[in-house]
Motif scaffolding. Sequence first.
Motif, PDB file in Angstrom:
ATOM      1  N   ARG A  67       0.818  -1.201   0.000  1.00 16.01           N
ATOM      2  CA  ARG A  67       0.000   0.000   0.000  1.00 16.01           C
ATOM      3  C   ARG A  67       0.861   1.264   0.000  1.00 16.01           C
ATOM      4  N   GLN A  83       1.175   4.078  -2.885  1.00 21.15           N
ATOM      5  CA  GLN A  83       0.927   5.509  -2.653  1.00 21.15           C
ATOM      6  C   GLN A  83       2.002   6.336  -3.358  1.00 21.15           C
ATOM      7  N   THR A  85     -10.734   7.271   0.256  1.00 23.56           N
ATOM      8  CA  THR A  85      -9.966   6.380   1.131  1.00 23.56           C
ATOM      9  C   THR A  85     -10.595   6.331   2.515  1.00 23.56           C
ATOM     10  N   ASP A  93      -8.537   5.680   4.959  1.00 28.14           N
ATOM     11  CA  ASP A  93      -7.330   5.746   5.759  1.00 28.14           C
ATOM     12  C   ASP A  93      -6.889   7.209   5.894  1.00 28.14           C
ATOM     13  N   GLU A 132      -3.340   7.954   4.851  1.00 29.83           N
ATOM     14  CA  GLU A 132      -3.181   7.941   3.398  1.00 29.83           C
ATOM     15  C   GLU A 132      -3.624   9.288   2.806  1.00 29.83           C
TER      16      GLU A 132
END
Length: 274
Positions: free
Chosen positions: A182, A186, A204, A206, A209
């Motif tokens: 992940r 990114q 997202t 997250d 993130e």
Amino acid sequence: MVTMELTKPDKGFGRITAKDISKGFKRTDGEVTIALNHLDADIKAGEFICLIGPSGCGKSTFLRLIAGLSEPTSGVITLDEQPIKEPGYERGLVFQDPTLFPWLNIYENIAYGLKTRHVYKAHKQDVADFIHLVGLDGFEKSYPHQLSGGMAQRASLARALVNNPKVLLLDEPLGALDAFTRMNMQDEILRIWKERGTTMVMVTHDVDEAIYLSDRIFVMTPRPAKIEEIIEVLIGRGENQGRQRDSSDFLRLRSKILQILDFTGKTLSPEYYL
Ligand SMILES: Nc1ncnc2c1ncn2[C@@H]1O[C@H](COP(=O)(O)OP(=O)(O)O)[C@@H](O)[C@H]1O
Ligand SMILES: [Mg+2]
């Protein structure tokens, strides 16, 4: 190295505006689920936006409206001042689960859009260039089931990018990947963004993130969703365009966003810890 001749979206294009958007879904019991409620948004050309908000609040619905896969019940969404009415290759879409065609190999999957648009001959070189851009050299003849999740997601990115979209719509594209892949992805996405200047709109779950990637974060409220707060991420970017994940500014912003999301540890899913 990435060839500089790659076709790129023209600079200054890819602005999205949403004016007073509402979206309702008729349910079988005759009632209407209101997914979006008078939502306004203005996304600048070339900007990286993350949408964050509780599950079921309408994030995917908003992305699907921009993609032209469904129409708002009221209000207008435009791309560069033109109302969006249907799907188009200038808006690329990448979902959480790579939607590659299992019967086509990676090369054929990536070339698919060019072929259906009858521009394959003129852009044949782009297929090879994008395979290279996402680091899949040597996997042209592999089939989707032979790739890891991260590789399949990179193939999905290339398949969208080869059509030279002004806007890339990403619906939790990294949600199914392990933490290490992940983070690599990114950086991959940031590299593509920096290289191409495409407007990015990414959903997202997250918070980290979102802070790592975006220029601005749209925090959405529970359904019926509006954009509760727009957060400009003013933390400087590193050389790879990402941000230092453990800086005090990063952590401060993270707790601010969790507060806006009304994080109690009970009402929201544990994904918000991540
Ligand atoms: N095609 C559909 N038909 C009926 N209801 C839908 C449809 N798509 C989404 N919804 C409803 O709209 C709300 C928002 O969904 P969605 O946009 O998928 O949320 P999110 O992506 O934020 O998790 C949910 O209550 C969902 O059940
Ligand atoms: Mg969703």
